[in-house]
Scaffold this motif. Structure first.
Motif, PDB file in Angstrom:
ATOM      1  N   PRO A 125     -27.972  14.067 121.881  1.00 55.65           N
ATOM      2  CA  PRO A 125     -28.006  14.926 120.690  1.00 55.65           C
ATOM      3  C   PRO A 125     -29.419  15.032 120.141  1.00 55.65           C
ATOM      4  CG  PRO A 125     -27.052  12.793 120.160  1.00 55.65           C
ATOM      5  CD  PRO A 125     -27.232  12.816 121.638  1.00 55.65           C
ATOM      6  N   THR A 126     -29.747  16.180 119.593  1.00 57.97           N
ATOM      7  CA  THR A 126     -31.063  16.373 118.988  1.00 57.97           C
ATOM      8  C   THR A 126     -31.102  15.646 117.642  1.00 57.97           C
ATOM      9  OG1 THR A 126     -30.414  18.357 117.784  1.00 57.97           O
ATOM     10  CG2 THR A 126     -31.193  18.650 120.053  1.00 57.97           C
ATOM     11  N   PRO A 127     -32.289  15.398 117.111  1.00 53.81           N
ATOM     12  CA  PRO A 127     -32.389  14.755 115.788  1.00 53.81           C
ATOM     13  C   PRO A 127     -31.619  15.515 114.714  1.00 53.81           C
ATOM     14  CG  PRO A 127     -34.527  14.731 116.864  1.00 53.81           C
ATOM     15  CD  PRO A 127     -33.621  15.546 117.735  1.00 53.81           C
ATOM     16  N   SER A 128     -31.673  16.845 114.745  1.00 54.87           N
ATOM     17  CA  SER A 128     -30.958  17.616 113.719  1.00 54.87           C
ATOM     18  C   SER A 128     -29.443  17.492 113.890  1.00 54.87           C
ATOM     19  CB  SER A 128     -31.384  19.089 113.755  1.00 54.87           C
ATOM     20  OG  SER A 128     -31.075  19.670 115.003  1.00 54.87           O
ATOM     21  N   MET A 129     -28.985  17.374 115.126  1.00 58.03           N
ATOM     22  CA  MET A 129     -27.557  17.183 115.360  1.00 58.03           C
ATOM     23  C   MET A 129     -27.099  15.828 114.828  1.00 58.03           C
ATOM     24  SD  MET A 129     -27.310  18.765 119.218  1.00 58.03           S
ATOM     25  CE  MET A 129     -25.592  18.361 119.498  1.00 58.03           C
ATOM     26  N   LEU A 130     -27.904  14.816 115.053  1.00 57.98           N
ATOM     27  CA  LEU A 130     -27.568  13.486 114.541  1.00 57.98           C
ATOM     28  C   LEU A 130     -27.605  13.450 113.019  1.00 57.98           C
ATOM     29  CD1 LEU A 130     -29.455  11.216 117.092  1.00 57.98           C
ATOM     30  CD2 LEU A 130     -26.977  11.329 116.742  1.00 57.98           C
ATOM     31  N   GLU A 131     -28.490  14.250 112.459  1.00 59.68           N
ATOM     32  CA  GLU A 131     -28.569  14.337 110.999  1.00 59.68           C
ATOM     33  C   GLU A 131     -27.291  14.951 110.432  1.00 59.68           C
ATOM     34  OE1 GLU A 131     -31.531  16.695 108.143  1.00 59.68           O
ATOM     35  OE2 GLU A 131     -32.578  15.463 109.621  1.00 59.68           O
ATOM     36  N   ARG A 132     -26.800  15.968 111.115  1.00 62.35           N
ATOM     37  CA  ARG A 132     -25.568  16.620 110.669  1.00 62.35           C
ATOM     38  C   ARG A 132     -24.333  15.771 110.955  1.00 62.35           C
ATOM     39  NH1 ARG A 132     -28.071  20.969 113.212  1.00 62.35           N
ATOM     40  NH2 ARG A 132     -26.604  20.884 114.963  1.00 62.35           N
ATOM     41  N   ASN A 133     -24.383  15.015 112.054  1.00 67.29           N
ATOM     42  CA  ASN A 133     -23.231  14.196 112.443  1.00 67.29           C
ATOM     43  C   ASN A 133     -23.702  12.866 113.039  1.00 67.29           C
ATOM     44  OD1 ASN A 133     -20.845  13.105 113.305  1.00 67.29           O
ATOM     45  ND2 ASN A 133     -20.296  14.787 114.671  1.00 67.29           N
ATOM     46  N   PRO A 134     -23.907  11.850 112.198  1.00 70.08           N
ATOM     47  CA  PRO A 134     -24.421  10.548 112.664  1.00 70.08           C
ATOM     48  C   PRO A 134     -23.478   9.814 113.612  1.00 70.08           C
ATOM     49  CG  PRO A 134     -24.582  10.761 110.270  1.00 70.08           C
ATOM     50  CD  PRO A 134     -23.730  11.883 110.749  1.00 70.08           C
ATOM     51  N   THR A 135     -22.230  10.261 113.727  1.00 70.77           N
ATOM     52  CA  THR A 135     -21.266   9.568 114.595  1.00 70.77           C
ATOM     53  C   THR A 135     -21.378   9.994 116.057  1.00 70.77           C
ATOM     54  OG1 THR A 135     -19.513  11.218 114.251  1.00 70.77           O
ATOM     55  CG2 THR A 135     -19.641   9.402 112.662  1.00 70.77           C
ATOM     56  N   LEU A 136     -22.240  10.953 116.357  1.00 72.71           N
ATOM     57  CA  LEU A 136     -22.396  11.404 117.738  1.00 72.71           C
ATOM     58  C   LEU A 136     -22.926  10.275 118.619  1.00 72.71           C
ATOM     59  CD1 LEU A 136     -24.004  14.937 117.228  1.00 72.71           C
ATOM     60  CD2 LEU A 136     -21.718  14.462 118.110  1.00 72.71           C
ATOM     61  N   PRO A 137     -22.492  10.215 119.872  1.00 71.99           N
ATOM     62  CA  PRO A 137     -23.043   9.196 120.783  1.00 71.99           C
ATOM     63  C   PRO A 137     -24.519   9.472 121.059  1.00 71.99           C
ATOM     64  CG  PRO A 137     -21.688  10.769 121.982  1.00 71.99           C
ATOM     65  CD  PRO A 137     -21.506  11.082 120.522  1.00 71.99           C
ATOM     66  N   GLU A 138     -25.278   8.430 121.340  1.00 69.69           N
ATOM     67  CA  GLU A 138     -26.711   8.598 121.603  1.00 69.69           C
ATOM     68  C   GLU A 138     -26.965   9.278 122.944  1.00 69.69           C
ATOM     69  OE1 GLU A 138     -28.970   5.077 121.145  1.00 69.69           O
ATOM     70  OE2 GLU A 138     -28.265   4.675 119.102  1.00 69.69           O
ATOM     71  N   ARG A 173     -17.678  32.580 122.229  1.00 70.54           N
ATOM     72  CA  ARG A 173     -17.633  32.217 120.810  1.00 70.54           C
ATOM     73  C   ARG A 173     -19.006  31.773 120.295  1.00 70.54           C
ATOM     74  NH1 ARG A 173     -12.452  31.214 118.890  1.00 70.54           N
ATOM     75  NH2 ARG A 173     -10.825  30.950 120.462  1.00 70.54           N
ATOM     76  N   LYS A 174     -19.141  31.768 118.995  1.00 69.77           N
ATOM     77  CA  LYS A 174     -20.254  31.092 118.335  1.00 69.77           C
ATOM     78  C   LYS A 174     -19.848  29.626 118.257  1.00 69.77           C
ATOM     79  CE  LYS A 174     -21.827  34.960 115.480  1.00 69.77           C
ATOM     80  NZ  LYS A 174     -22.122  35.422 114.110  1.00 69.77           N
ATOM     81  N   SER A 175     -20.377  28.819 119.162  1.00 73.75           N
ATOM     82  CA  SER A 175     -19.857  27.457 119.262  1.00 73.75           C
ATOM     83  C   SER A 175     -20.899  26.400 119.609  1.00 73.75           C
ATOM     84  CB  SER A 175     -18.743  27.408 120.316  1.00 73.75           C
ATOM     85  OG  SER A 175     -19.231  27.835 121.574  1.00 73.75           O
ATOM     86  N   SER A 176     -22.170  26.791 119.776  1.00 73.08           N
ATOM     87  CA  SER A 176     -23.165  25.812 120.209  1.00 73.08           C
ATOM     88  C   SER A 176     -24.149  25.474 119.087  1.00 73.08           C
ATOM     89  CB  SER A 176     -23.934  26.345 121.425  1.00 73.08           C
ATOM     90  OG  SER A 176     -24.975  27.226 121.026  1.00 73.08           O
ATOM     91  N   SER A 177     -24.941  24.451 119.355  1.00 75.72           N
ATOM     92  CA  SER A 177     -25.975  24.043 118.392  1.00 75.72           C
ATOM     93  C   SER A 177     -27.322  24.660 118.721  1.00 75.72           C
ATOM     94  CB  SER A 177     -26.091  22.514 118.372  1.00 75.72           C
ATOM     95  OG  SER A 177     -24.918  21.940 117.825  1.00 75.72           O
ATOM     96  N   GLY A 178     -27.321  25.687 119.574  1.00 75.44           N
ATOM     97  CA  GLY A 178     -28.566  26.378 119.899  1.00 75.44           C
ATOM     98  C   GLY A 178     -28.635  26.835 121.341  1.00 75.44           C
ATOM     99  N   CYS A 179     -27.888  26.178 122.218  1.00 77.39           N
ATOM    100  CA  CYS A 179     -27.932  26.508 123.640  1.00 77.39           C
ATOM    101  C   CYS A 179     -27.017  27.685 123.975  1.00 77.39           C
ATOM    102  CB  CYS A 179     -27.519  25.289 124.468  1.00 77.39           C
ATOM    103  SG  CYS A 179     -28.697  23.919 124.361  1.00 77.39           S
ATOM    104  N   ILE A 180     -27.156  28.151 125.199  1.00 73.42           N
ATOM    105  CA  ILE A 180     -26.297  29.197 125.757  1.00 73.42           C
ATOM    106  C   ILE A 180     -25.411  28.544 126.809  1.00 73.42           C
ATOM    107  CG2 ILE A 180     -26.235  31.363 127.047  1.00 73.42           C
ATOM    108  CD1 ILE A 180     -27.431  31.671 124.242  1.00 73.42           C
ATOM    109  N   GLY A 181     -24.095  28.688 126.659  1.00 75.58           N
ATOM    110  CA  GLY A 181     -23.168  28.037 127.577  1.00 75.58           C
ATOM    111  C   GLY A 181     -22.433  29.031 128.461  1.00 75.58           C
ATOM    112  N   LEU A 182     -22.157  28.621 129.705  1.00 73.56           N
ATOM    113  CA  LEU A 182     -21.411  29.445 130.664  1.00 73.56           C
ATOM    114  C   LEU A 182     -20.280  28.611 131.267  1.00 73.56           C
ATOM    115  CD1 LEU A 182     -24.325  31.027 132.783  1.00 73.56           C
ATOM    116  CD2 LEU A 182     -23.259  31.977 130.747  1.00 73.56           C
TER     117      LEU A 182
END
Length: 203
Positions: A125-138, A173-182
């Motif tokens: 997870p990026t630093p901003s993702m961890l800031e938004r959700n500290p429970t994310l795995p490292e 969908r609008k579902s990512s934290s910045g990336c493009i998924g396929l």
């Protein structure tokens, strides 16, 4: 008597036509839903079909976005939620439905390029993702729980990727934290077509 028969026949024909018209959209919706729910057939390019999670499709020409096709070009349309690919020789064109960032704040637009190709990427997870959700795995290694799916194209922008996903509900969908998924089958195809140095634009 004959007039009466003709009237009944005409009415019956009209009734059947009306029934067919009423049933057709339902059948089409069912076919679209099943195609989307069952996932993609390997090697087949799908366009988004379910209106509830896609935007209207916009055609694109590579000339409107790039000076040349050198090393191939990838256009990620965050409005239509699709990814276009043209190879350098101009003999291959692909179109893939994609997931896009959740919000405008998370969306980066502009020019970048593929700088690394990874099979079985490791997710952090990026630093901003961890800031938004500290429970994310490292860290999450390759496998079915990895948010980057089976393959990833790393871009010159830090933290940004074009990657697969094991969660096919995210596509369209609008579902990512910045990336493009396929879809995994389609990122694998794009992975094989793209190269380090392939030009990328997000619009």
């Amino acid at each position: 008597m004959s007039d009466s028969r003709l009237s009944r026949r005409a009415a019956l024909r009209l009734g059947l036509s009306a029934s067919a018209m009423l049933c057709a959209p339902t059948l089409l919706r069912a076919q679209d839903w099943n195609a989307d729910a069952d996932g993609p057939v390997p090697g087949q390019v799908y366009q988004p079909k379910v209106q509830r999670n896609t935007s209207s499709f916009r055609a694109a020409q590579w000339q409107d976005h790039f000076d040349s096709r050198k090393n191939g070009v990838i256009l990620c349309d965050t409005t239509s939620r699709v990814v276009h690919f043209w190879n350098e020789e101009g003999t291959i064109y692909k179109l893939y439905p994609s997931s896009v960032p959740l919000t405008e704040d998370l969306t980066r637009l502009g020019y970048t390029e593929v700088v690394q190709k990874v099979v079985g990427p490791t997710w952090r997870p990026t630093p901003s993702m961890l800031e938004r959700n500290p429970t994310l795995p490292e860290v999450v290694g390759p496998g079915p729980d990895n948010p980057l799916g089976s393959h990833a194209l790393y871009l010159s922008w830090t933290y940004y990727r074009i990657h697969g996903t094991h969660d096919t509900r995210k596509i369209g969908r609008k579902s990512s934290s910045g990336c493009i998924g396929l879809y995994n089958s389609q990122i694998q195809e794009l992975f094989d077509l793209a190269k380090v140095g392939t030009q990328v634009r997000l619009i």
